[in-house]
Design an enzyme around this catalytic site. Structure first.
Site, mmCIF file in Angstrom:
data_model
loop_
_atom_site.group_PDB
_atom_site.id
_atom_site.type_symbol
_atom_site.label_atom_id
_atom_site.label_comp_id
_atom_site.label_asym_id
_atom_site.label_seq_id
_atom_site.Cartn_x
_atom_site.Cartn_y
_atom_site.Cartn_z
ATOM 1 N N ARG A 169 36.358 38.158 43.485
ATOM 2 C CA ARG A 169 36.797 38.561 42.142
ATOM 3 C C ARG A 169 38.032 39.461 42.239
ATOM 4 O O ARG A 169 37.959 40.577 42.717
ATOM 5 C CB ARG A 169 35.666 39.282 41.403
ATOM 6 C CG ARG A 169 36.072 39.726 40.004
ATOM 7 C CD ARG A 169 34.892 40.055 39.109
ATOM 8 N NE ARG A 169 34.199 41.277 39.479
ATOM 9 C CZ ARG A 169 33.292 41.884 38.711
ATOM 10 N NH1 ARG A 169 32.964 41.362 37.518
ATOM 11 N NH2 ARG A 169 32.677 42.983 39.116
ATOM 12 N N ASP A 453 29.167 50.501 37.937
ATOM 13 C CA ASP A 453 30.553 50.187 38.280
ATOM 14 C C ASP A 453 31.435 50.536 37.082
ATOM 15 O O ASP A 453 30.993 51.196 36.150
ATOM 16 C CB ASP A 453 30.710 48.734 38.730
ATOM 17 C CG ASP A 453 30.481 47.714 37.624
ATOM 18 O OD1 ASP A 453 30.364 48.111 36.440
ATOM 19 O OD2 ASP A 453 30.432 46.504 37.933
#
Length: 540
Positions: A169, A453
């Protein structure tokens, strides 16, 4: 007279890193420069379009499926390309940053896929950007091991057939990489992450029986998916590999993308692998886009917004139906629990919740789901094994029973829950603790037994901002005000100082994190992304 040679990509303001020359080769930098030259202008136009669309939502307080793409949705004949063998069974995916220890543990975890994350689980220090790429190269060449300096424990890769397939990603379109410039301008972080990874590993991955596979974050429209498709076509030609080798899974983690799922798959159809339901960023996107839409768009505490909330149910069921109609994988959300080594009862309750969540996703038709910790892999695996058996996926389950109207996706007021004072305090607690770690270069952080996150920090600061600007009154009769947020933040900062001690507090970035959280939570000019002002303060 011949045209002047293009300026080379420049590495600026960066201390030399060990083995960086293996990543920042002249040929790799030339490829990234070419990506930048060709595609950054269109990226800039699409970022401007985001702002225009947000202004339109502010004016209308609504969204709808696009009339101009109705023919794509009505055409039942098209499908995405068939999944390659390495991505056909995705029943459990583990996520995490690309530090050396995580690289080995994720590949060894027993999950089918590892989302190797340069985005929300990674603070983009130059060291994380470059050495993360190096760790992946080392993993593919089996030149990776790690010994924990504290415990002395050593880590090494299992046999190749036991390793997870990597889906990498890159950063979202909004972020720049200040350490790489072209003609004085920073290169988009997405092109740096994609470009370095693809250039070094595309052929190597083909030789391993896999391929260059990507998760695409923060996508807001099918036009952004079209840009990625153009990049894939160019990149495959550039290195001389067959078209269609790249596969991309798009995170449907913005409210605008939820209205364009079929169009996103259509634009990427030769390279599409599936769609993913990303919970925290999706809620953050709702707040961001409808922040001036009045009381009916006010979200309750983040932990009160479960995937069974009616508007979240509409989103996930539409995602499964859309993917399976078009032959794509539907990947479910994150189980973020981090097991406690000290509290068996906490683990028991959490494992039961994880099992219920994964049972629901498998029962709804998802083909796989995410976990944040290796201990959760067997739990999620059991949930999907019970439904899939020996089948690699359930794309044959078309979910034609699902019917979602445009208004269902933004029916926030269908949820019978309200913001609470404890919710405000938790948002401040998590926000300060996460931002402090991020400023030290850590993007994935265990806080209160959950792996947090950047999406977590975004929903935390967005809820504080929304509740204050909507004039929310909590159950204890206190109104959400800037003064209350400052008081709670001061109390939390003092509690952290008492908890960790003066020496550790001074050595950390606690005051800086406190100040940044309040800035992005209280500023009348709502920042599009917390990571934009945070990146200006990130050292390295």
């Amino acid at each position: 007279m011949s045209a002047p040679a293009p300026s080379p990509l420049a590495v600026v303001d960066a201390e030399p890193l060990p083995r960086q020359e293996e990543v920042l080769t002249e040929a790799a930098l030339a490829f990234v420069a070419e990506l930048h030259r060709r595609f950054t202008p269109r990226r800039d136009e699409l970022l401007a379009r985001r702002a225009e669309r947000r202004a339109e939502i502010a004016r209308t307080s609504t969204l709808d499926f696009l009339p101009e793409t109705a023919a794509i949705r009505a055409d039942d004949s098209w499908r995405v390309a068939p999944a390659p063998a390495a991505l056909n069974d995705r029943r459990v995916e583990i996520t995490g940053p690309t530090d050396r220890k995580m690289t080995i543990n994720a590949l060894n975890s027993g999950a089918k896929v590892w989302l190797a994350d340069f985005e929300d689980a990674s603070a983009p220090t130059w060291e994380n950007v470059v050495l993360g790429q190096l760790n992946l190269i080392d993993a593919y060449t089996r030149n990776i091991d790690f010994t924990d300096p504290r415990s002395g424990k050593s880590y090494a890769l299992k046999p190749a057939e036991e390793l997870a397939t990597v889906v990498m990603r890159p950063r979202g379109w909004h972020l720049e990489e200040r350490h790489l410039t072209f003609e004085g301008r920073p290169v988009p972080g997405a092109l740096v992450d994609f470009g370095l990874y693809f250039f070094h590993n595309a052929r190597r991955l083909i030789d391993l029986g896999k391929g260059p596979y990507f998760y695409l974050p923060k996508t807001e429209s099918h036009l952004e998916a079209r840009l990625w498709n153009e990049i894939f076509v160019f990149a495959q030609d550039y290195v001389g590999i067959p078209q269609g080798t790249v596969r991309a899974t798009v995170l449907i983690e913005t409210i605008t993308a939820a209205y364009e799922m079929e169009e996103i798959l259509y634009e990427l159809r030769d390279h599409a692998a599936g769609l993913n339901a990303g919970r925290w960023d999706y809620l953050f996107s709702i707040v961001k886009n409808f922040r001036d839409g009045g009381a009916k768009f006010v979200l309750p505490d983040r932990n009160a917004v479960t995937m069974t909330a009616p508007f979240m149910r509409a989103y996930t069921e539409l995602l499964v139906r859309t993917c399976h109609k078009r032959g794509a994988h539907a990947i479910g959300g994150m189980a973020a629990f981090i097991p406690s080594r000290r509290d068996a009862e906490v683990n028991k309750v959490a494992f039961e919740k994880v099992k219920a969540d994964k049972d629901r996703e498998a029962g709804d038709g998802f083909d796989g789901s995410w976990v944040a910790h290796p201990d959760l892999v067997p739990i999620a695996m059991a949930s999907f094994d019970a439904v899939l058996g020996e089948k690699p996926n359930q794309k044959d389950r078309l979910r034609e029973d699902v019917s979602v109207a445009a208004g269902d996706l933004i029916a926030i007021d269908s949820l019978d829950a309200k913001p609470t004072y404890d919710g405000l305090r938790n948002a401040v607690q998590v926000g300060i603790r996460y931002i402090e770690a991020w400023l030290r270069g850590l993007g994935a952080v265990a806080i209160f037994n959950l792996m947090e996150d950047a999406a977590t920090a975004e929903i935390s600061r967005s809820q504080i901002w929304q509740w204050i600007n909507a004039g929310v009154v909590f159950e204890n009769s206190e109104a959400a005000t800037p003064e209350l947020a400052r008081r709670v933040a001061a109390e939390e900062l003092a509690a952290i100082r008492a908890e960790i001690g003066e020496e550790a507090f001074t050595a950390g970035k606690w005051q800086q994190a406190h100040d940044l959280l309040l800035h992005v939570s209280l500023d009348a000019d709502y920042a599009d992304f917390l990571t934009l002002p945070a990146y200006e303060q990130l050292v390295g």
